[in-house]
Design an enzyme around this catalytic site. Sequence first.
Site, PDB file in Angstrom:
ATOM      1  N   LYS A  42    -160.066 -50.215 -47.776  1.00  0.00           N
ATOM      2  CA  LYS A  42    -160.587 -50.223 -46.147  1.00  0.00           C
ATOM      3  C   LYS A  42    -160.750 -52.056 -46.095  1.00  0.00           C
ATOM      4  CE  LYS A  42    -163.320 -46.304 -46.872  1.00  0.00           C
ATOM      5  NZ  LYS A  42    -164.228 -45.539 -46.105  1.00  0.00           N
ATOM      6  N   GLU A  90    -159.837 -34.897 -45.601  1.00  0.00           N
ATOM      7  CA  GLU A  90    -161.188 -35.742 -45.996  1.00  0.00           C
ATOM      8  C   GLU A  90    -162.039 -35.235 -44.830  1.00  0.00           C
ATOM      9  OE1 GLU A  90    -160.426 -39.699 -48.077  1.00  0.00           O
ATOM     10  OE2 GLU A  90    -159.751 -39.972 -45.625  1.00  0.00           O
ATOM     11  N   GLY A 140    -167.872 -41.804 -47.417  1.00  0.00           N
ATOM     12  CA  GLY A 140    -168.819 -42.929 -47.586  1.00  0.00           C
ATOM     13  C   GLY A 140    -170.015 -42.475 -47.729  1.00  0.00           C
ATOM     14  N   HIS A 145    -156.626 -41.932 -40.651  1.00  0.00           N
ATOM     15  CA  HIS A 145    -157.659 -41.950 -41.441  1.00  0.00           C
ATOM     16  C   HIS A 145    -159.054 -41.590 -40.394  1.00  0.00           C
ATOM     17  CE1 HIS A 145    -161.358 -43.385 -43.500  1.00  0.00           C
ATOM     18  NE2 HIS A 145    -160.476 -42.945 -44.692  1.00  0.00           N
ATOM     19  N   GLU A 189    -161.465 -42.887 -39.778  1.00  0.00           N
ATOM     20  CA  GLU A 189    -162.372 -44.097 -39.123  1.00  0.00           C
ATOM     21  C   GLU A 189    -161.472 -44.779 -38.200  1.00  0.00           C
ATOM     22  OE1 GLU A 189    -162.980 -46.164 -42.890  1.00  0.00           O
ATOM     23  OE2 GLU A 189    -164.273 -44.720 -43.232  1.00  0.00           O
ATOM     24  N   ASN A 236    -158.325 -46.524 -51.132  1.00  0.00           N
ATOM     25  CA  ASN A 236    -158.279 -47.130 -49.815  1.00  0.00           C
ATOM     26  C   ASN A 236    -159.588 -48.185 -49.900  1.00  0.00           C
ATOM     27  OD1 ASN A 236    -158.384 -47.355 -47.073  1.00  0.00           O
ATOM     28  ND2 ASN A 236    -159.512 -45.545 -46.479  1.00  0.00           N
ATOM     29  N   SER A 253    -166.270 -39.096 -50.852  1.00  0.00           N
ATOM     30  CA  SER A 253    -167.152 -39.371 -51.923  1.00  0.00           C
ATOM     31  C   SER A 253    -166.815 -38.886 -53.253  1.00  0.00           C
ATOM     32  CB  SER A 253    -168.508 -38.601 -51.464  1.00  0.00           C
ATOM     33  OG  SER A 253    -169.061 -39.310 -50.413  1.00  0.00           O
TER      34      SER A 253
END
Length: 251
Positions: A12, A167, A173, A97, A99, A10, A210
């Site tokens: 991003k 996730e 992250g 996702h 985010e 990904n 991560s």
Amino acid sequence: MPRPLMFAANWKMNVAPGEARTFLDRFLAIDKAVAGRTVAFFPPAVSLETTSARLTGHSHYLVGAQNISWEPKGAYTGETSVALARGAGAGAALVGHSERRHVFGETEEETSKKVRAALDGGLLAMLCVGEKLLERERGETEAVVTRQLRAGLAGVKGDANLVIAYEPVWAIGTGRNATPSDAAVVHAAIRVVLVDLGFLRDTRVLYGGSVSAGNVAQLLAEPEVDGVLVGGASLDPDAWAGICATSPSID
Ligand code: PEP
């Protein structure tokens, strides 16, 4: 029989078209293309076409959109329909996702509409689920992912071209990954829900959060972990090729 592994990058809001070309030149020169594995790339929308063009003819690579609209076309400034993504070479879409859910406020109903739009339009849908730190601390992890799965997969047929990515939000992250055994517990719970909803037993459940060269082998050693979804560590072609070639190990 183990499910074939998938390694998904990904990118991003990184990797412009020219950078994608440079990345893939290097990646393709060193990737071991391990038989039976799929390597997926989720570039930003502007780099979809460059990425898919560079990977054409390699059947074990897949390119996907990071986000799609559930609307087929029309006055939706800034959105990418499934048809537009497919026109740029996408064969998949990330949906839900963290985010999108927690930064842009995407609701479970919207996530569900996107999953159905992706599948109806012929894309593989990679549905992301995962709990926030407070939810984990309260012991709500399984309840949260179960709710997200049931909502996201409402109205979806059992033989859908679907991948789930677990996730945990607190792991994305942050440099703090779920332990392989913690991930395996949640993956097993996800599989129970998938079977209950009538999905195929070979539906893959990836882990994301991560993932790095240092922890991927141990994560893949868990039979419940069918691959990984990777942000930061997928931005360097050498590191990413190394992750995609990793053998599962319990050391
Ligand atoms: C992600 O973007 O889905 C992700 C897991 O990011 P990172 O690997 O950087 O935690």
